[in-house]
Design a protein around this motif. Sequence first.
Motif, short mmCIF file in Angstrom:
data_model
loop_
_atom_site.label_atom_id
_atom_site.label_comp_id
_atom_site.label_asym_id
_atom_site.label_seq_id
_atom_site.Cartn_x
_atom_site.Cartn_y
_atom_site.Cartn_z
N ALA A 61 2.39 -5.06 -13.56
CA ALA A 61 2.76 -6.64 -13.23
C ALA A 61 2.28 -6.82 -11.62
CB ALA A 61 4.33 -6.74 -13.30
N VAL A 62 2.16 -5.90 -10.73
CA VAL A 62 1.34 -6.26 -9.52
C VAL A 62 0.64 -5.11 -9.32
CG1 VAL A 62 1.91 -6.58 -7.22
CG2 VAL A 62 3.63 -7.56 -8.76
N TYR A 63 -0.50 -5.15 -8.89
CA TYR A 63 -1.73 -3.91 -8.93
C TYR A 63 -2.03 -3.91 -7.65
CZ TYR A 63 -5.50 -0.98 -9.84
OH TYR A 63 -6.60 -0.32 -10.00
N GLY A 64 -0.79 -3.71 -6.64
CA GLY A 64 -1.08 -3.31 -5.28
C GLY A 64 -1.11 -2.05 -4.85
N MET A 65 0.04 -1.54 -4.94
CA MET A 65 0.17 0.02 -4.79
C MET A 65 -0.91 0.94 -5.57
SD MET A 65 4.36 -0.08 -4.28
CE MET A 65 4.55 1.79 -4.80
N PRO A 66 -0.98 0.84 -6.94
CA PRO A 66 -2.08 1.50 -7.75
C PRO A 66 -3.46 1.26 -6.95
CG PRO A 66 -0.39 0.69 -9.27
CD PRO A 66 0.03 -0.02 -7.80
N ARG A 67 -3.72 -0.28 -6.82
CA ARG A 67 -5.31 -0.64 -6.18
C ARG A 67 -5.29 0.31 -5.13
NH1 ARG A 67 -7.99 -5.74 -6.25
NH2 ARG A 67 -6.09 -6.25 -7.83
N ALA A 68 -4.46 0.31 -3.97
CA ALA A 68 -4.56 0.87 -2.96
C ALA A 68 -4.82 2.33 -2.87
CB ALA A 68 -3.44 0.74 -1.79
N ALA A 69 -4.22 3.02 -4.00
CA ALA A 69 -4.54 4.56 -4.31
C ALA A 69 -6.03 4.66 -4.83
CB ALA A 69 -3.49 4.99 -5.21
N ALA A 70 -6.29 3.72 -5.89
CA ALA A 70 -7.68 3.90 -6.26
C ALA A 70 -8.59 3.69 -5.42
CB ALA A 70 -7.76 2.56 -7.21
N GLU A 71 -8.45 2.68 -4.33
CA GLU A 71 -9.62 2.54 -3.33
C GLU A 71 -9.62 3.68 -2.52
OE1 GLU A 71 -8.06 -1.27 -1.75
OE2 GLU A 71 -8.94 -2.47 -3.11
N LEU A 72 -8.69 4.67 -2.26
CA LEU A 72 -8.64 5.55 -1.43
C LEU A 72 -9.08 6.88 -2.07
CD1 LEU A 72 -5.19 5.83 0.77
CD2 LEU A 72 -7.44 5.06 1.50
N ARG B 108 0.78 -1.27 -0.07
CA ARG B 108 -0.09 -0.17 -0.13
C ARG B 108 0.84 1.16 0.13
NH1 ARG B 108 -4.98 -0.63 0.70
NH2 ARG B 108 -5.38 1.36 1.32
N ASP B 109 2.32 1.13 -0.04
CA ASP B 109 2.98 2.38 -0.06
C ASP B 109 2.58 3.10 -1.10
OD1 ASP B 109 5.00 3.86 0.96
OD2 ASP B 109 6.65 2.85 -0.37
N GLY B 110 2.53 4.62 -0.81
CA GLY B 110 2.14 5.50 -1.78
C GLY B 110 0.94 6.04 -1.92
N ALA B 111 -0.02 5.27 -1.43
CA ALA B 111 -1.64 5.45 -1.48
C ALA B 111 -1.84 6.65 -0.69
CB ALA B 111 -2.23 4.35 -1.25
N ALA B 112 -1.50 6.59 0.60
CA ALA B 112 -1.89 7.53 1.52
C ALA B 112 -0.98 9.16 0.99
CB ALA B 112 -1.48 7.55 3.06
N GLY B 113 -0.02 9.09 0.77
CA GLY B 113 0.99 10.21 0.40
C GLY B 113 0.37 10.65 -1.06
N LEU B 114 -0.24 9.88 -2.03
CA LEU B 114 -0.65 10.16 -3.19
C LEU B 114 -2.04 11.02 -2.72
CD1 LEU B 114 0.11 10.10 -6.09
CD2 LEU B 114 -1.81 8.34 -6.37
N LEU B 115 -3.04 10.38 -2.04
CA LEU B 115 -3.92 11.22 -1.37
C LEU B 115 -3.85 12.45 -0.89
CD1 LEU B 115 -7.08 10.96 -0.89
CD2 LEU B 115 -6.82 9.97 1.10
N ALA B 116 -2.73 12.59 -0.02
CA ALA B 116 -2.32 14.06 0.52
C ALA B 116 -2.00 14.98 -0.66
CB ALA B 116 -1.20 13.72 1.36
N MET B 117 -1.17 14.33 -1.59
CA MET B 117 -0.92 15.38 -2.76
C MET B 117 -2.33 15.75 -3.37
SD MET B 117 2.49 13.83 -4.49
CE MET B 117 2.39 15.15 -5.98
#
Length: 103
Positions: free
Chosen positions: A75-86, A50-59
């Motif tokens: 290749a792995v839809y983890g970090m972008p998925r977390a950002a989309a979900e937020l 989930r790294d990056g999702a909360a920071g991207l939301l802050a931006m």
Amino acid sequence: HLRLTPERRLVYDAHPRDEVYRPSVDVFFHSVARYWSRNATGVLLTGMGRDGAAGLLAMRQAGQATIAQDEASCAVYGMPRAAAELGAAEKILPLNNIPIALG
């Protein structure tokens, strides 16, 4: 962690030490959201966790543009998925379209 300082300089910093991810893109994105007064675009690409999702939301909440890579091109839809979900990503794009959006 890479961090932007109030003087708008990039520095490496061991703090916060309790971050799960080291280095953490969340730390960097949060510092950009807090200290960068000009236009910026946060881009979150394929990766686990989930790294990056909360920071991207802050931006995004700071009025900056935000983009996450779409599932089909990851290749792995983890970090972008977390950002989309937020709701952190203003745009969710295939990898090939991200440079065009930045242009």
